[in-house]
Design an enzyme around this catalytic site. Structure first.
Site, PDB file in Angstrom:
ATOM      1  N   VAL A   1      14.183  -4.985  -3.894  1.00 51.36           N
ATOM      2  CA  VAL A   1      14.077  -6.021  -4.926  1.00 51.36           C
ATOM      3  C   VAL A   1      13.381  -7.255  -4.362  1.00 51.36           C
ATOM      4  O   VAL A   1      13.795  -7.793  -3.333  1.00 51.36           O
ATOM      5  CB  VAL A   1      15.465  -6.434  -5.476  1.00 51.36           C
ATOM      6  CG1 VAL A   1      15.308  -7.501  -6.555  1.00 51.36           C
ATOM      7  CG2 VAL A   1      16.212  -5.232  -6.030  1.00 51.36           C
TER       8      VAL A   1
ATOM      9  N   GLY B   1      10.474  -7.871  -2.879  1.00 45.25           N
ATOM     10  CA  GLY B   1       9.698  -7.812  -1.634  1.00 45.25           C
ATOM     11  C   GLY B   1      10.352  -8.536  -0.470  1.00 45.25           C
ATOM     12  O   GLY B   1      11.413  -8.146   0.013  1.00 45.25           O
TER      13      GLY B   1
ATOM     14  N   ASP C   1       9.774  -1.257 -13.513  1.00 40.99           N
ATOM     15  CA  ASP C   1      10.057  -1.718 -12.154  1.00 40.99           C
ATOM     16  C   ASP C   1      11.060  -2.885 -12.187  1.00 40.99           C
ATOM     17  O   ASP C   1      12.028  -2.908 -11.422  1.00 40.99           O
ATOM     18  CB  ASP C   1       8.734  -2.132 -11.492  1.00 40.99           C
ATOM     19  CG  ASP C   1       8.913  -2.652 -10.086  1.00 40.99           C
ATOM     20  OD1 ASP C   1       9.022  -1.829  -9.165  1.00 40.99           O
ATOM     21  OD2 ASP C   1       8.960  -3.893  -9.904  1.00 40.99           O
TER      22      ASP C   1
ATOM     23  N   LYS D   1      15.003  -3.171 -10.839  1.00 45.25           N
ATOM     24  CA  LYS D   1      15.430  -4.250  -9.938  1.00 45.25           C
ATOM     25  C   LYS D   1      16.597  -5.028 -10.542  1.00 45.25           C
ATOM     26  O   LYS D   1      17.522  -5.422  -9.826  1.00 45.25           O
ATOM     27  CB  LYS D   1      14.249  -5.173  -9.645  1.00 45.25           C
ATOM     28  CG  LYS D   1      13.215  -4.519  -8.732  1.00 45.25           C
ATOM     29  CD  LYS D   1      11.924  -5.303  -8.703  1.00 45.25           C
ATOM     30  CE  LYS D   1      10.914  -4.719  -7.732  1.00 45.25           C
ATOM     31  NZ  LYS D   1       9.583  -5.305  -7.864  1.00 45.25           N
TER      32      LYS D   1
HETATM   33  P1  NAP Z   1       2.067   3.989  -1.307  1.00 45.83           P
HETATM   34  O1  NAP Z   1       1.070   3.012  -0.836  1.00 45.83           O
HETATM   35  O2  NAP Z   1       1.726   4.913  -2.413  1.00 45.83           O
HETATM   36  O3  NAP Z   1       2.520   4.864  -0.010  1.00 45.83           O
HETATM   37  C1  NAP Z   1       3.330   5.986  -0.082  1.00 45.83           C
HETATM   38  C2  NAP Z   1       3.305   6.695   1.258  1.00 45.83           C
HETATM   39  O4  NAP Z   1       4.238   7.767   1.241  1.00 45.83           O
HETATM   40  C3  NAP Z   1       1.951   7.292   1.626  1.00 45.83           C
HETATM   41  O5  NAP Z   1       1.711   7.133   2.993  1.00 45.83           O
HETATM   42  C4  NAP Z   1       2.114   8.762   1.287  1.00 45.83           C
HETATM   43  O6  NAP Z   1       1.355   9.630   2.118  1.00 45.83           O
HETATM   44  C5  NAP Z   1       3.580   8.985   1.581  1.00 45.83           C
HETATM   45  N1  NAP Z   1       4.139  10.032   0.746  1.00 45.83           N
HETATM   46  C6  NAP Z   1       4.332  10.011  -0.581  1.00 45.83           C
HETATM   47  N2  NAP Z   1       4.867  11.169  -1.007  1.00 45.83           N
HETATM   48  C7  NAP Z   1       5.006  11.932   0.084  1.00 45.83           C
HETATM   49  C8  NAP Z   1       5.490  13.246   0.314  1.00 45.83           C
HETATM   50  N3  NAP Z   1       5.930  14.019  -0.697  1.00 45.83           N
HETATM   51  N4  NAP Z   1       5.510  13.723   1.572  1.00 45.83           N
HETATM   52  C9  NAP Z   1       5.060  12.970   2.596  1.00 45.83           C
HETATM   53  N5  NAP Z   1       4.573  11.719   2.457  1.00 45.83           N
HETATM   54  C10 NAP Z   1       4.556  11.213   1.211  1.00 45.83           C
HETATM   55  O7  NAP Z   1       3.415   3.266  -1.747  1.00 45.83           O
HETATM   56  P2  NAP Z   1       3.925   1.814  -1.311  1.00 45.83           P
HETATM   57  O8  NAP Z   1       3.296   0.771  -2.159  1.00 45.83           O
HETATM   58  O9  NAP Z   1       3.870   1.699   0.165  1.00 45.83           O
HETATM   59  O10 NAP Z   1       5.454   1.882  -1.811  1.00 45.83           O
HETATM   60  C11 NAP Z   1       6.402   2.643  -1.100  1.00 45.83           C
HETATM   61  C12 NAP Z   1       7.797   2.344  -1.643  1.00 45.83           C
HETATM   62  O11 NAP Z   1       8.076   0.970  -1.491  1.00 45.83           O
HETATM   63  C13 NAP Z   1       7.981   2.635  -3.134  1.00 45.83           C
HETATM   64  O12 NAP Z   1       9.309   3.049  -3.350  1.00 45.83           O
HETATM   65  C14 NAP Z   1       7.755   1.264  -3.774  1.00 45.83           C
HETATM   66  O13 NAP Z   1       8.398   1.139  -5.024  1.00 45.83           O
HETATM   67  C15 NAP Z   1       8.412   0.386  -2.746  1.00 45.83           C
HETATM   68  N6  NAP Z   1       7.957  -1.002  -2.715  1.00 45.83           N
HETATM   69  C16 NAP Z   1       6.625  -1.274  -2.715  1.00 45.83           C
HETATM   70  C17 NAP Z   1       6.215  -2.602  -2.622  1.00 45.83           C
HETATM   71  C18 NAP Z   1       4.748  -2.976  -2.607  1.00 45.83           C
HETATM   72  O14 NAP Z   1       4.443  -4.174  -2.592  1.00 45.83           O
HETATM   73  N7  NAP Z   1       3.837  -2.029  -2.598  1.00 45.83           N
HETATM   74  C19 NAP Z   1       7.165  -3.624  -2.550  1.00 45.83           C
HETATM   75  C20 NAP Z   1       8.529  -3.293  -2.551  1.00 45.83           C
HETATM   76  C21 NAP Z   1       8.914  -1.986  -2.635  1.00 45.83           C
HETATM   77  P3  NAP Z   1      -0.267   9.610   2.096  1.00 45.83           P
HETATM   78  O15 NAP Z   1      -0.629   8.245   2.626  1.00 45.83           O
HETATM   79  O16 NAP Z   1      -0.683  10.692   3.003  1.00 45.83           O
HETATM   80  O17 NAP Z   1      -0.651   9.799   0.669  1.00 45.83           O
HETATM   81  N1  HSE Z   2       5.078  -3.011  -7.777  1.00 45.99           N
HETATM   82  C1  HSE Z   2       6.063  -3.929  -7.334  1.00 45.99           C
HETATM   83  C2  HSE Z   2       5.716  -5.315  -7.840  1.00 45.99           C
HETATM   84  C3  HSE Z   2       6.159  -3.908  -5.847  1.00 45.99           C
HETATM   85  O1  HSE Z   2       4.589  -5.525  -8.294  1.00 45.99           O
HETATM   86  O2  HSE Z   2       6.584  -6.187  -7.783  1.00 45.99           O
HETATM   87  C4  HSE Z   2       7.289  -4.744  -5.290  1.00 45.99           C
HETATM   88  O3  HSE Z   2       8.526  -4.173  -5.599  1.00 45.99           O
END
Ligand code: NAP
Ligand code: HSE
Length: 432
Positions: free
Chosen positions: A132, A134, A201, A205
């Site tokens: 939640v 970031g 999303d 949260k």
């Molecule tokens: P992302 O950029 O799509 O990265 C996902 C990663 O997981 C990639 O490296 C992918 O591999 C790997 N992956 C996905 N499915 C897989 C599988 N079945 N087996 C093995 N590896 C797998 O996602 P992200 O933005 O980092 O977000 C990750 C998590 O953090 C999510 O739950 C999201 O809601 C949460 N989150 C994100 C943010 C944000 O600002 N982005 C903030 C807070 C929380 P490949 O690289 O090889 O495709």
């Molecule tokens: N997609 C989410 C956002 C990432 O934009 O807030 C952080 O949880």
């Protein structure tokens, strides 16, 4: 110096941030945790994909068993996202007594119980600060620093992508799609941005936050949700005329023992601190019965801010001074039962924008219907002929009224011959 071996599941936006922080702040982390943290394995889908960070080839794997079967790996960080296989992998790791850190709000909000129960039964830590807002320490803020309070109200801008889009529409007059593309390029958006722009999303949260804040289990389906796709530039301009701005707000309030939980675009006064939260920044405004008003502010999305929360969760495990293999957790989010109000029983002030025929008596017809349903008006604004010579726009601002009443009134207004369409309805929150 003791050494701990950990694994990352995922090397996308967040995983790369975690990797970077573990390396760039290695010394600080060692001093603060008492451990040298070694990333022993990183699970990805595609080994050949270009990465923003350089990692040794030999620690990258596409086989989850390389992590599961390695008993020297004590902490597993899930930053893959999605429900399965993330859920299945975390459950299996807990069975092997591995401590877990996750950023996965979707999984926590929709199937968190199973994971919390497994963590309890296996005596492992399960930390989720990054799920939640970031980089903002809101989970620990509520769960540790505010436990002396009865939390009465919580208002959050908890989605960075939508706050970025609304900011760009408001301040730079950018189109929705252009702003969304920018948010995606910055790594703020979910893999499927529908989750951001349609409010899912933020709904996840709010379910996580309010379960902690109000000490009760929250079924995510009981959190009312609307996204920002219906917000037009013209609404942002009208909001300005009324000294307000539009934000996607997550709202949790306790009213006569019942909880009001909702996520929707909201007009708020320009003077409120939440109105000045721009770009991908998030903020959570809390009223506690002892602490009073409190606002947490910071980057709500992105690689390093989210990585900051994940790495702090790793350090929290190391600092807990526990035998990493034998930890007793305490259930914190299911202390008592609270009834959740249906949205139709919640009350708000409303902004209503309608297109009507340019003829006399229209406003009278509309106000008569509103009066019949106990809706009183605070302001009325009528704009002269814009696009077509027969059409005018009317904007109404109501006083506080229950949703059921406003919905009945709107149904009748739509049927008026002189009303061409209801262009938009947006709730107003003035925090009174
Ligand atoms: P992302 O950029 O799509 O990265 C996902 C990663 O997981 C990639 O490296 C992918 O591999 C790997 N992956 C996905 N499915 C897989 C599988 N079945 N087996 C093995 N590896 C797998 O996602 P992200 O933005 O980092 O977000 C990750 C998590 O953090 C999510 O739950 C999201 O809601 C949460 N989150 C994100 C943010 C944000 O600002 N982005 C903030 C807070 C929380 P490949 O690289 O090889 O495709
Ligand atoms: N997609 C989410 C956002 C990432 O934009 O807030 C952080 O949880």
């Amino acid at each position: 110096m003791k050494k701990v071996r950990i694994a990352l599941m995922g090397l996308g936006n967040v995983g790369a941030g975690v990797w970077t922080i573990l390396n760039s702040n290695k010394k600080e982390i060692m001093k603060r945790s008492g451990y040298e943290v070694e990333v022993a394995k990183i699970l990805v889908r595609d080994r050949n994909k270009h990465r923003d960070v350089e990692v040794p080839d030999e620690i990258v794997t596409t086989d989850f068993n390389d992590i599961l079967e390695d008993d020297s790996i004590k902490i597993v960080v899930e930053v893959m996202g999605g429900i399965n296989p993330a859920r299945e992998y975390m459950l299996k790791c807990m069975d092997r007594k591995k401590q877990i850190v996750t950023a996965n709000k979707m999984l926590l909000a929709t199937g968190g119980d199973e994971l919390f129960e497994k963590a309890d039964s296996k005596g492992v830590m399960f930390n989720y600060e990054a799920s939640v807002a970031g980089g903002i320490p809101i989970i620990n803020g509520i769960d540790e620093s505010l436990t002396a309070n009865k939390i009465e109200e919580l208002y959050g801008i908890v989605n960075g992508t939508t706050n970025y889009i609304l900011t760009k529409m408001q301040l730079e007059k950018l189109d929705f799609d252009v702003a969304l593309k920018q948010a995606q390029d910055m790594g703020y958006a979910e893999a499927d941005p529908t989750s951001d722009i349609e409010g899912f999303d933020a709904q996840y949260k709010l379910a996580i936050l309010s379960s902690l804040a109000f000490g009760t289990k929250i079924n995510v389906d009981n959190v009312y949700r609307e996204g920002i796709t219906k917000i037009k530039s013209v609404d942002i301009r009208y909001a300005k005329k009324f000294n307000m701005v539009i934000k996607l707000l997550a709202i949790a309030k306790e009213n006569e023992g019942k909880l009001e939980l909702k996520v929707h675009p909201t007009m708020i006064p320009e003077s409120h601190p939440l109105a000045n939260v721009y770009d991908s920044f998030n903020a959570i405004f809390i009223k506690g019965n002892a602490v009073g008003d409190l606002m947490f502010y910071g980057r709500g999305a992105g690689s390093l801010p989210t990585g900051s929360a994940v790495v702090s969760d790793i350090i929290a495990i190391l600092r807990s001074n526990m035998d990493i293999e034998n930890f007793n957790s305490v259930v914190k989010n299911n202390l008592w039962h609270r009834e959740i109000k249906n949205i139709k029983d919640c009350a708000s002030k409303f902004y209503i924008r309608l297109s009507v025929m340019d003829q006399s008596g229209v406003l009278g017809e509309i106000t008569t219907i509103l009066g019949k349903h106990n809706v009183s008006l605070r302001s009325v604004m009528q704009k002269g002929r814009e696009e077509s010579k027969d059409k005018v726009t009317i904007v109404l601002i109501t006083h506080k009224i229950e949703e059921a009443e406003i919905n009945s009134a709107i149904k009748e207004i739509v049927d008026l011959k002189s009303v061409m369409q209801i262009d938009n309805i947006i709730r107003i929150e003035d925090f009174k």
